[in-house]
Design a protein around this motif. Structure first.
Motif, short mmCIF file in Angstrom:
data_model
loop_
_atom_site.label_atom_id
_atom_site.label_comp_id
_atom_site.label_asym_id
_atom_site.label_seq_id
_atom_site.Cartn_x
_atom_site.Cartn_y
_atom_site.Cartn_z
N ALA A 149 0.88 -1.36 -0.11
CA ALA A 149 0.03 0.02 0.04
C ALA A 149 0.82 1.21 0.02
CB ALA A 149 -1.03 -0.16 1.39
N LEU A 150 1.98 1.23 0.58
CA LEU A 150 2.70 2.57 0.82
C LEU A 150 3.59 2.76 -0.25
CD1 LEU A 150 3.97 2.43 4.61
CD2 LEU A 150 1.93 3.38 3.60
N ALA A 151 4.04 1.43 -1.01
CA ALA A 151 4.76 1.54 -2.24
C ALA A 151 4.00 2.39 -3.40
CB ALA A 151 5.16 0.24 -2.79
N GLU A 152 2.56 1.88 -3.23
CA GLU A 152 1.47 2.20 -4.31
C GLU A 152 1.23 3.94 -3.96
OE1 GLU A 152 -1.13 -0.83 -5.04
OE2 GLU A 152 -2.67 0.98 -5.18
N ALA A 153 1.31 3.95 -2.92
CA ALA A 153 0.73 5.58 -2.41
C ALA A 153 2.12 6.56 -2.55
CB ALA A 153 0.29 5.53 -1.15
#
Lengths: 302, 302
Positions: free
Chosen positions: B106-110
């Motif tokens: 989720a953080l890599a995407e955001a």
């Protein structure tokens, strides 16, 4: 009525705590005690768990007007037989075991014609043995009496008075109901805790060191319960089999529902359950049955 | 390397405790904070959980060289998107969530191109919200870092140093292993506790009042765990599904064996398990992860 001389058979956590509590709250009452393990008898004498530590159950029970059996559930019948011949007329025999139907049967068989009123103080810790007892164990705890139908009301009243003197609140119920209530509030929680600690220690992908290090995530509370006395708990499960299996199957049904909710990504069912369970916690704290401090105050330490 | 300005997004038990711990252990470090709930922001300002409570995540994160997301696992992506545009060059983003694979994704995407090192301090209590935090929460607890393979070692070192300053011991592992370890030491215990408390509260033959009164038999420890934050835990189960289902199935297999032992009256199998589990408890106490006093010292109270 009240009791002047109390014999305690079995000097572990429960027996030792009763002895110390009597000394504190009923200083005029004499106590004798016996344990089948000589090392426990020596330690009981050193700690003064009872007034007189005797060399046999029969000797300890000889003059008592109340005899309390504090041995594992499976050893109750044998303990009662060992002292049956020395009981004086009118003596009351009771116990502290966690499964009341099986104990009621065992004591009726071992002590024909004797007054028997089974009891169960719902109190304990994860420690066992003669060093584990302390006088305040029964403060603000419940003690359940399960008198047979033909029990003498005066003896029931006397036993209730005895437990109230030790700090407990007394309830009376029938043995069958007791066994169902305790199956859910005590026996199933212990079975689950023992099992998950066993599961964790058998894993190959997760080392035992990791399980121990990261236990603060919730696991450590289960390890506390799973450190309870193995003989005592084996006997509870062997002797309260029907109620335990009934409650276990209900738990397994509910757990299967939660498993399916996780599998299906059903967050609503989870949220509903996780919200509902908080109310029970609040009631337990309001009733003084637990400590509201975070982590029971463990956060203050270390 | 070290961090001079730390932004904390989410000011509940974990976020608030980080803020208080920084103030105590790293007094030169400035902290800002934000929570999406205005009531929490007000209370955070009253308690001084962070130096400055901001009105948006972007504002809180604007000058920070370390941003720590302390929101439920399912809200991590959204929280990261809300501040992505205001992050300064070189800022490190981390978190405190309990399921690391999903958060890493989720953080890599955001936050494409940003430095992200997920973390999980294995510490908590059953309380939640802005009043629950305290500076000592991380003392003698572990904090697990799960850096992506391409993480800057200097940033990993800086984050480890930060957590050590707050009192934690730091371990580094990959996210997949973390998720399995925590499934067994934290997620499954919570799932079991929520479920058995639900089972008990649904019984018809045993009243809720009885469950509460006799909870000292073992049940009350489960109610403590089952009082944890519902949103946080729903998100954990939705986001660590595979590891939770895998560990749950192992537990269910072991529980079926114990069920059969009870049904068959196999006391030996029970005794063997109940003895083996005591060793784990001893190790947890030796490692300072729990309190050896009976009942965690609850016996001292009441």
């Amino acid at each position: 009525m009240s009791f002047d001389k109390v014999a305690i058979i079995g000097l572990g956590l429960l027996g030792g705590s009763i002895g110390l509590a009597v000394a504190q709250h009923l200083p005029g009452v004499l106590t004798t005690g016996y344990d089948s393990d000589p090392a426990v008898r020596r330690r009981a004498a050193e700690r003064g768990l009872v007034g007189t530590v005797c060399d046999s159950a029969a000797e300890a029970a000889a003059d008592a007007d109340l005899v309390i059996l504090c041995v594992p559930v499976g050893a109750m019948g044998e303990a009662a037989r060992a002292l049956a011949g020395s009981l004086r007329d009118g003596a009351l025999v009771s116990d502290v075991g966690s499964s009341k139907q099986s104990i009621t049967r065992a004591l009726a068989e071992a002590l024909p014609g004797r007054a028997v009123i089974p009891a169960h103080p719902v109190a304990g810790t994860e420690h066992s043995g003669p060093d584990a007892g302390f006088a305040a164990l029964f403060h603000h705890r419940w003690c359940i009496l399960t008198p047979p139908e033909d029990a003498d009301p005066a003896l029931v009243g006397g036993l209730a008075k005895f437990w109230r003197a030790l700090g407990a609140t007394v309830e009376v119920m029938d043995a069958e109901h007791h066994d169902r209530v305790l199956a859910v509030t005590s026996h199933i929680p212990h079975l689950i805790a023992y099992t998950i600690v066993g599961t964790a220690s058998d894993l190959e992908e997760v080392t035992r060191g990791e399980v121990i290090k990261y236990s603060a995530g919730g696991f450590r509370d289960f390890t506390r319960i799973a450190a309870s006395d193995p003989t005592m708990w084996r006997d509870v499960f062997l002797n309260n089999r029907e109620a335990v299996l009934e409650m276990l199957d209900r738990f397994l049904t509910d757990l299967a529902h939660m498993r399916e909710a996780i599998r299906a990504g059903d967050g609503e069912s989870m949220f509903e359950l996780f919200t509902r369970t908080r109310a029970i916690r609040r009631s337990i704290i309001e009733l003084g049955q637990d400590d509201a401090r975070p982590d029971f105050g463990r956060a203050d330490h270390g």
